[in-house]
Design a protein around this motif. Structure first.
Motif, PDB file in Angstrom:
ATOM      1  N   GLY A  70       0.898  -1.332  -0.004  1.00 47.79           N
ATOM      2  CA  GLY A  70       0.127  -0.151   0.004  1.00 47.79           C
ATOM      3  C   GLY A  70       0.786   1.456  -0.099  1.00 47.79           C
ATOM      4  N   MET A  71       2.229   1.108  -0.048  1.00 48.25           N
ATOM      5  CA  MET A  71       3.333   2.284  -0.126  1.00 48.25           C
ATOM      6  C   MET A  71       3.873   2.078  -1.152  1.00 48.25           C
ATOM      7  SD  MET A  71       4.594   2.951   3.561  1.00 48.25           S
ATOM      8  CE  MET A  71       3.777   3.876   4.929  1.00 48.25           C
ATOM      9  N   ARG A  72       4.260   3.459  -1.589  1.00 49.59           N
ATOM     10  CA  ARG A  72       5.179   3.572  -2.961  1.00 49.59           C
ATOM     11  C   ARG A  72       6.217   4.699  -2.314  1.00 49.59           C
ATOM     12  NH1 ARG A  72       6.696   1.583  -7.794  1.00 49.59           N
ATOM     13  NH2 ARG A  72       4.783   0.484  -7.853  1.00 49.59           N
ATOM     14  N   ILE A  73       7.434   4.428  -2.854  1.00 49.40           N
ATOM     15  CA  ILE A  73       8.546   5.194  -2.557  1.00 49.40           C
ATOM     16  C   ILE A  73       9.243   5.751  -3.834  1.00 49.40           C
ATOM     17  CG2 ILE A  73      10.915   5.328  -1.594  1.00 49.40           C
ATOM     18  CD1 ILE A  73      10.022   3.101   0.704  1.00 49.40           C
ATOM     19  N   HIS A  74       9.274   7.110  -3.887  1.00 49.71           N
ATOM     20  CA  HIS A  74       9.952   7.618  -4.827  1.00 49.71           C
ATOM     21  C   HIS A  74      11.239   8.228  -4.427  1.00 49.71           C
ATOM     22  CE1 HIS A  74       5.813   7.533  -7.129  1.00 49.71           C
ATOM     23  NE2 HIS A  74       5.552   7.868  -5.727  1.00 49.71           N
ATOM     24  N   LEU A  75      12.310   7.870  -4.953  1.00 51.32           N
ATOM     25  CA  LEU A  75      13.601   8.040  -4.223  1.00 51.32           C
ATOM     26  C   LEU A  75      14.587   9.055  -5.470  1.00 51.32           C
ATOM     27  CD1 LEU A  75      15.558   7.404  -2.037  1.00 51.32           C
ATOM     28  CD2 LEU A  75      16.340   5.363  -3.265  1.00 51.32           C
ATOM     29  N   CYS A  76      14.992   9.977  -4.619  1.00 50.78           N
ATOM     30  CA  CYS A  76      16.068  10.850  -5.441  1.00 50.78           C
ATOM     31  C   CYS A  76      17.314  10.837  -4.707  1.00 50.78           C
ATOM     32  CB  CYS A  76      15.458  12.410  -5.383  1.00 50.78           C
ATOM     33  SG  CYS A  76      16.587  13.570  -6.154  1.00 50.78           S
ATOM     34  N   VAL A  77      18.678  10.612  -5.251  1.00 53.40           N
ATOM     35  CA  VAL A  77      19.672  10.484  -4.613  1.00 53.40           C
ATOM     36  C   VAL A  77      20.406  12.032  -4.980  1.00 53.40           C
ATOM     37  CG1 VAL A  77      21.910   9.762  -4.330  1.00 53.40           C
ATOM     38  CG2 VAL A  77      19.943   8.369  -4.698  1.00 53.40           C
ATOM     39  N   TYR A  78      20.895  12.793  -4.096  1.00 55.43           N
ATOM     40  CA  TYR A  78      21.373  14.213  -4.176  1.00 55.43           C
ATOM     41  C   TYR A  78      22.512  14.312  -3.476  1.00 55.43           C
ATOM     42  CZ  TYR A  78      21.292  19.172  -3.829  1.00 55.43           C
ATOM     43  OH  TYR A  78      21.669  20.516  -3.716  1.00 55.43           O
ATOM     44  N   HIS A  79      23.961  14.491  -4.151  1.00 53.37           N
ATOM     45  CA  HIS A  79      24.998  14.896  -3.420  1.00 53.37           C
ATOM     46  C   HIS A  79      25.705  15.521  -4.396  1.00 53.37           C
ATOM     47  CE1 HIS A  79      27.079  12.019  -5.952  1.00 53.37           C
ATOM     48  NE2 HIS A  79      26.264  11.263  -5.727  1.00 53.37           N
ATOM     49  N   SER A  80      27.018  16.189  -3.694  1.00 56.25           N
ATOM     50  CA  SER A  80      27.742  17.250  -4.566  1.00 56.25           C
ATOM     51  C   SER A  80      28.797  16.746  -5.630  1.00 56.25           C
ATOM     52  CB  SER A  80      28.579  18.023  -3.390  1.00 56.25           C
ATOM     53  OG  SER A  80      29.279  17.064  -2.577  1.00 56.25           O
ATOM     54  N   GLN A  81      28.912  15.452  -5.454  1.00 55.64           N
ATOM     55  CA  GLN A  81      29.738  14.897  -6.730  1.00 55.64           C
ATOM     56  C   GLN A  81      29.162  14.480  -7.779  1.00 55.64           C
ATOM     57  OE1 GLN A  81      32.053  11.898  -4.839  1.00 55.64           O
ATOM     58  NE2 GLN A  81      32.932  13.537  -3.383  1.00 55.64           N
ATOM     59  N   PHE A  82      28.031  14.788  -8.233  1.00 55.40           N
ATOM     60  CA  PHE A  82      26.977  14.612  -9.315  1.00 55.40           C
ATOM     61  C   PHE A  82      27.907  15.648 -10.423  1.00 55.40           C
ATOM     62  CE2 PHE A  82      23.426  12.827  -7.351  1.00 55.40           C
ATOM     63  CZ  PHE A  82      23.127  12.059  -8.121  1.00 55.40           C
ATOM     64  N   PRO A  83      27.781  15.179 -11.591  1.00 52.03           N
ATOM     65  CA  PRO A  83      28.503  16.259 -12.513  1.00 52.03           C
ATOM     66  C   PRO A  83      27.697  17.496 -12.614  1.00 52.03           C
ATOM     67  CG  PRO A  83      28.142  14.069 -13.508  1.00 52.03           C
ATOM     68  CD  PRO A  83      27.631  14.194 -12.171  1.00 52.03           C
ATOM     69  N   LEU A 116       1.825  10.399  -9.062  1.00 53.62           N
ATOM     70  CA  LEU A 116       0.468  10.086  -8.033  1.00 53.62           C
ATOM     71  C   LEU A 116      -0.555   9.278  -8.832  1.00 53.62           C
ATOM     72  CD1 LEU A 116       0.224  13.090  -5.795  1.00 53.62           C
ATOM     73  CD2 LEU A 116       1.190  10.991  -5.399  1.00 53.62           C
ATOM     74  N   LEU A 117      -0.693   9.811 -10.348  1.00 52.48           N
ATOM     75  CA  LEU A 117      -1.764   8.985 -11.146  1.00 52.48           C
ATOM     76  C   LEU A 117      -0.973   7.577 -11.555  1.00 52.48           C
ATOM     77  CD1 LEU A 117      -2.865  12.048 -12.966  1.00 52.48           C
ATOM     78  CD2 LEU A 117      -4.039  10.720 -11.397  1.00 52.48           C
ATOM     79  N   GLN A 118       0.381   7.383 -11.881  1.00 52.81           N
ATOM     80  CA  GLN A 118       0.800   6.325 -12.386  1.00 52.81           C
ATOM     81  C   GLN A 118       0.704   5.151 -11.333  1.00 52.81           C
ATOM     82  OE1 GLN A 118       4.749   6.852 -13.632  1.00 52.81           O
ATOM     83  NE2 GLN A 118       4.967   4.962 -14.328  1.00 52.81           N
ATOM     84  N   TYR A 119       0.614   5.339 -10.112  1.00 50.70           N
ATOM     85  CA  TYR A 119       0.799   4.287  -9.100  1.00 50.70           C
ATOM     86  C   TYR A 119      -0.309   4.300  -8.287  1.00 50.70           C
ATOM     87  CZ  TYR A 119       5.802   4.236 -10.678  1.00 50.70           C
ATOM     88  OH  TYR A 119       6.767   4.333 -11.448  1.00 50.70           O
ATOM     89  N   ASP A 120      -0.863   3.173  -7.943  1.00 53.14           N
ATOM     90  CA  ASP A 120      -2.208   2.825  -7.159  1.00 53.14           C
ATOM     91  C   ASP A 120      -1.963   3.146  -5.640  1.00 53.14           C
ATOM     92  OD1 ASP A 120      -3.554   2.723  -9.666  1.00 53.14           O
ATOM     93  OD2 ASP A 120      -3.388   0.505  -9.627  1.00 53.14           O
ATOM     94  N   GLU A 121      -0.732   2.882  -5.018  1.00 60.00           N
ATOM     95  CA  GLU A 121      -0.676   2.913  -3.703  1.00 60.00           C
ATOM     96  C   GLU A 121      -1.206   3.966  -3.012  1.00 60.00           C
ATOM     97  OE1 GLU A 121       2.585   0.317  -5.522  1.00 60.00           O
ATOM     98  OE2 GLU A 121       1.763   1.979  -5.914  1.00 60.00           O
ATOM     99  N   PRO A 122      -2.071   3.970  -1.949  1.00 56.94           N
ATOM    100  CA  PRO A 122      -2.640   4.933  -1.264  1.00 56.94           C
ATOM    101  C   PRO A 122      -1.405   6.138  -0.542  1.00 56.94           C
ATOM    102  CG  PRO A 122      -3.301   2.995  -0.121  1.00 56.94           C
ATOM    103  CD  PRO A 122      -2.680   2.520  -1.367  1.00 56.94           C
ATOM    104  N   GLU A 123      -0.596   5.367  -0.243  1.00 53.82           N
ATOM    105  CA  GLU A 123       0.458   6.064   0.499  1.00 53.82           C
ATOM    106  C   GLU A 123       1.720   6.379  -0.414  1.00 53.82           C
ATOM    107  OE1 GLU A 123       0.161   6.998   3.649  1.00 53.82           O
ATOM    108  OE2 GLU A 123      -1.974   5.758   4.013  1.00 53.82           O
ATOM    109  N   GLN A 124       2.043   7.513  -0.545  1.00 53.36           N
ATOM    110  CA  GLN A 124       3.416   7.789  -1.667  1.00 53.36           C
ATOM    111  C   GLN A 124       4.418   8.708  -0.614  1.00 53.36           C
ATOM    112  OE1 GLN A 124       2.974   7.314  -5.234  1.00 53.36           O
ATOM    113  NE2 GLN A 124       1.520   6.195  -4.746  1.00 53.36           N
ATOM    114  N   LEU A 125       5.509   8.181  -0.709  1.00 55.31           N
ATOM    115  CA  LEU A 125       6.731   8.679  -0.116  1.00 55.31           C
ATOM    116  C   LEU A 125       7.715   9.476  -0.983  1.00 55.31           C
ATOM    117  CD1 LEU A 125       5.878   6.251   1.761  1.00 55.31           C
ATOM    118  CD2 LEU A 125       7.972   6.868   2.998  1.00 55.31           C
TER     119      LEU A 125
END
Length: 193
Positions: A70-83, A116-125
């Motif tokens: 019932g949960m969907r996680i959308h993950l973004c990795v962010y750090h200073s060494q990206f180009p 939010l439309l693409q995934y059905d889970e009612p809990e979105q992180l």
């Protein structure tokens, strides 16, 4: 409390990611906002790690674990060494998404709406897994955050990114400081920072 039974870095990082995920799900439950369009509960959270080097392994472990039913996680990795070009693109998206003077503003953004439309889970992180760069010059407003132990100045900077644009009183726990640092678990004979 963080618990590690293994001495192998890959197993420690997996266990660390499991504990981060559990904490994130708990913080989401306590701090999520209702999307007025879909009726889904959504939160934007920050997991701030002290060191860049283990970020990739922890991100992969989080991705592989998935979330509770019932949960969907959308993950973004962010750090200073990206180009620089890639880092700039990530910062632009975060700057736009995490402007919360109008709390429902993120729900009108095409990228957020699409997910939010693409995934059905009612809990979105929506989770940003980042290094200390997340604290530098960013006017971001997260619903919750968790952080490895670090300097008091760094902790204050991080806490200043939670509900930054929403001045109304909030009595729910929304910042969690881990009791130990991943580097400490991997290098017990050396200072963590």
């Amino acid at each position: 409390p963080l618990r590690f039974v293994s001495q192998r870095p890959e197993e420690i990082r997996l266990a660390f990611a499991e504990q981060l995920l559990t904490a994130a799900q708990n913080l989401h439950q306590a701090n999520a906002t209702l999307d007025p369009h879909s009726g889904k509960r959504v939160s934007f959270g920050l997991m701030r790690m002290a060191n860049i080097e283990p970020l990739f392994d922890v991100a992969l472990a989080l991705f592989r674990q998935g979330a509770a039913e019932g949960m969907r996680i959308h993950l973004c990795v962010y750090h200073s060494q990206f180009p620089l070009l890639l880092r700039s693109a990530i910062e632009n998206r975060l700057d736009t998404t995490l402007q919360r003077e109008q709390p429902e503003a993120p729900f009108t953004l095409p990228e957020i709406r699409q997910r939010l439309l693409q995934y059905d889970e009612p809990e979105q992180l929506f989770i940003v897994l980042g290094s200390p760069v997340t604290e530098v010059g960013r006017d971001h407003d997260y619903d919750w955050a968790m952080v490895e132990p670090s300097s008091m100045r760094s902790l204050i900077q991080l806490a200043g990114r939670v509900r930054r644009h929403r001045p109304e009183p909030w009595s729910t726990i929304n910042v969690q400081i881990l009791d130990s640092n991943l580097r400490h678990a991997e290098r017990r004979d050396q200072p963590a920072f």
